[in-house]
Write a protein that holds these residues in place. Structure first.
Motif, mmCIF file in Angstrom:
data_model
loop_
_atom_site.group_PDB
_atom_site.id
_atom_site.type_symbol
_atom_site.label_atom_id
_atom_site.label_comp_id
_atom_site.label_asym_id
_atom_site.label_seq_id
_atom_site.Cartn_x
_atom_site.Cartn_y
_atom_site.Cartn_z
ATOM 1 N N ILE A 189 32.120 29.278 39.138
ATOM 2 C CA ILE A 189 32.646 28.697 40.377
ATOM 3 C C ILE A 189 33.729 27.674 40.057
ATOM 4 C CG2 ILE A 189 32.069 27.267 42.372
ATOM 5 C CD1 ILE A 189 29.283 28.557 42.331
ATOM 6 N N GLU A 190 33.470 26.859 39.025
ATOM 7 C CA GLU A 190 34.457 25.859 38.621
ATOM 8 C C GLU A 190 35.762 26.525 38.204
ATOM 9 O OE1 GLU A 190 35.351 22.740 34.975
ATOM 10 O OE2 GLU A 190 33.774 24.239 34.845
ATOM 11 N N TYR A 191 35.651 27.593 37.403
ATOM 12 C CA TYR A 191 36.851 28.283 36.928
ATOM 13 C C TYR A 191 37.633 28.886 38.093
ATOM 14 C CZ TYR A 191 39.811 31.721 34.613
ATOM 15 O OH TYR A 191 40.890 32.459 34.194
ATOM 16 N N ARG A 243 38.081 18.048 27.912
ATOM 17 C CA ARG A 243 38.760 17.836 29.188
ATOM 18 C C ARG A 243 38.277 16.574 29.872
ATOM 19 N NH1 ARG A 243 41.006 21.404 32.807
ATOM 20 N NH2 ARG A 243 40.129 23.233 31.804
ATOM 21 N N TYR A 244 37.007 16.230 29.655
ATOM 22 C CA TYR A 244 36.409 15.150 30.422
ATOM 23 C C TYR A 244 36.184 13.872 29.631
ATOM 24 C CZ TYR A 244 35.480 19.244 33.208
ATOM 25 O OH TYR A 244 35.632 20.403 33.902
ATOM 26 N N ASN A 245 36.540 13.842 28.372
ATOM 27 C CA ASN A 245 36.262 12.674 27.554
ATOM 28 C C ASN A 245 37.519 11.829 27.413
ATOM 29 O OD1 ASN A 245 35.299 10.825 25.700
ATOM 30 N ND2 ASN A 245 34.098 12.349 24.611
ATOM 31 N N GLN A 246 37.544 10.681 28.079
ATOM 32 C CA GLN A 246 38.709 9.803 28.039
ATOM 33 C C GLN A 246 38.887 9.155 26.672
ATOM 34 O OE1 GLN A 246 41.000 9.372 30.426
ATOM 35 N NE2 GLN A 246 39.926 10.987 31.560
ATOM 36 N N GLY A 265 34.959 12.681 42.133
ATOM 37 C CA GLY A 265 35.558 13.057 40.855
ATOM 38 C C GLY A 265 34.705 12.643 39.671
ATOM 39 N N VAL A 266 34.218 11.402 39.711
ATOM 40 C CA VAL A 266 33.369 10.898 38.617
ATOM 41 C C VAL A 266 32.056 11.668 38.564
ATOM 42 C CG1 VAL A 266 32.088 8.906 37.753
ATOM 43 C CG2 VAL A 266 34.417 8.615 38.651
ATOM 44 N N ALA A 267 31.458 11.918 39.756
ATOM 45 C CA ALA A 267 30.189 12.652 39.803
ATOM 46 C C ALA A 267 30.366 14.063 39.264
ATOM 47 C CB ALA A 267 29.670 12.688 41.241
ATOM 48 N N PHE A 268 31.480 14.703 39.633
ATOM 49 C CA PHE A 268 31.732 16.054 39.138
ATOM 50 C C PHE A 268 31.930 16.059 37.629
ATOM 51 C CE2 PHE A 268 34.744 19.359 37.897
ATOM 52 C CZ PHE A 268 34.071 20.490 38.327
ATOM 53 N N MET A 269 32.690 15.099 37.128
ATOM 54 C CA MET A 269 32.955 15.011 35.700
ATOM 55 C C MET A 269 31.654 14.853 34.918
ATOM 56 S SD MET A 269 35.198 12.153 33.633
ATOM 57 C CE MET A 269 34.025 10.863 34.129
ATOM 58 N N LEU A 270 30.782 13.934 35.363
ATOM 59 C CA LEU A 270 29.525 13.697 34.674
ATOM 60 C C LEU A 270 28.600 14.905 34.769
ATOM 61 C CD1 LEU A 270 28.805 9.995 35.722
ATOM 62 C CD2 LEU A 270 29.661 10.829 33.520
ATOM 63 N N SER A 271 28.605 15.571 35.924
ATOM 64 C CA SER A 271 27.751 16.747 36.108
ATOM 65 C C SER A 271 28.165 17.874 35.170
ATOM 66 C CB SER A 271 27.819 17.222 37.559
ATOM 67 O OG SER A 271 27.367 16.218 38.443
ATOM 68 N N GLU A 306 39.781 17.630 38.320
ATOM 69 C CA GLU A 306 40.375 16.954 37.168
ATOM 70 C C GLU A 306 39.680 15.632 36.859
ATOM 71 O OE1 GLU A 306 42.515 18.129 35.125
ATOM 72 O OE2 GLU A 306 42.689 20.002 36.249
ATOM 73 N N GLY A 307 38.681 15.279 37.680
ATOM 74 C CA GLY A 307 37.908 14.068 37.418
ATOM 75 C C GLY A 307 38.657 12.798 37.740
ATOM 76 N N ASP A 308 39.169 12.688 38.987
ATOM 77 C CA ASP A 308 39.884 11.469 39.355
ATOM 78 C C ASP A 308 38.899 10.306 39.497
ATOM 79 O OD1 ASP A 308 38.547 12.054 41.642
ATOM 80 O OD2 ASP A 308 40.299 12.301 42.917
#
Length: 236
Positions: A66-68, A123-126, A19-25, A12-14
């Protein structure tokens, strides 16, 4: 070993490093997949470049798959996630690739579903959350303004009909035909396919064009003000 709850928070990109690295990736992969999809449409693309694009496509789809699966496994309510908006978007982002793997040429139209990947950016854009909050805060004003615009459109169509019907009956046949002129004039687009030739029609058009500037400025000002207030609140 990471627990399911920890993996879910990362997905969920905490605010953690993971979390931040996953979100950006994921964001970069989404953009990469959309760019490769667009490049594939270029004519006379060489076989070597097409092979590279196919490899990139394979890599991104594997990561998204894999993410799904991880989202489904770590979800507290799995069925709720699967049938949620983002669950369906995530699934639609990968399913066409596996359907194409069957090489059924008639099903290749489903490749257009890959465009749904762009929705994953939501999902990832605040920043989009601030946009949503700003829209909600001025929702009533925008709805009221929308009704006012509809009334102005109708009145504009009626006005130009009375001014131009006698002079240009082939263009301004009825109020319904005049609605197209009202839309293009009130929005200051002015395609030029319908324009007044009478003095009264020209003066009326000038008035409508002036009002059209406000039609664009008012909702923009409302939204910009609400967005600035929401941003100020979040920065405190």
């Amino acid at each position: 070993m990471l627990s399911k709850n920890r993996i879910r928070l990362i997905l969920e990109g905490d605010d953690s490093t993971y979390g931040v690295a996953f979100m950006l990736s994921i964001q970069l992969l989404i953009v990469l997949s959309l760019v490769t999809f667009s490049l594939e449409t270029l004519p006379n693309l060489s076989a070597s470049y097409r092979e590279i694009l196919n490899l990139i496509e394979l890599f991104t789809v594997v990561v998204f798959t894999i993410e799904y699966l991880l989202r489904v496994i770590t979800a507290k309510r799995k069925l709720k996630f699967v049938f949620s908006f983002y669950g369906i978007v995530d699934l639609c982002a990968i399913v066409p690739f596996y359907i194409i793997g069957l090489d059924l040429r008639t099903i290749r139209i489903f490749r257009f579903l890959r465009l749904i990947r762009i929705l994953k950016l939501f999902r990832y854009n605040q920043a989009l959350k601030r946009f949503r909050d700003a829209l909600l805060s001025v929702k009533e004003e925008l709805i009221l303004f929308g009704f006012i615009v509809l009334i102005l459109l109708y009145l504009s169509a009626v006005g130009i009909y009375y001014f131009e019907n006698a002079a240009q009956p082939e263009l301004f046949k009825s109020i319904f035909h005049c609605l197209w002129w009202a839309v293009t004039t009130l929005t200051t687009v002015g395609y030029g396919d319908m324009y007044p030739i009478t003095a009264g029609g020209k003066i009326f058009t000038f008035v409508i064009l002036t009002i059209g500037l406000a039609v664009i400025a008012v909702p923009t000002g409302l939204f910009a003000s609400a967005l600035a207030q929401d941003r100020a609140v979040n920065e405190k």
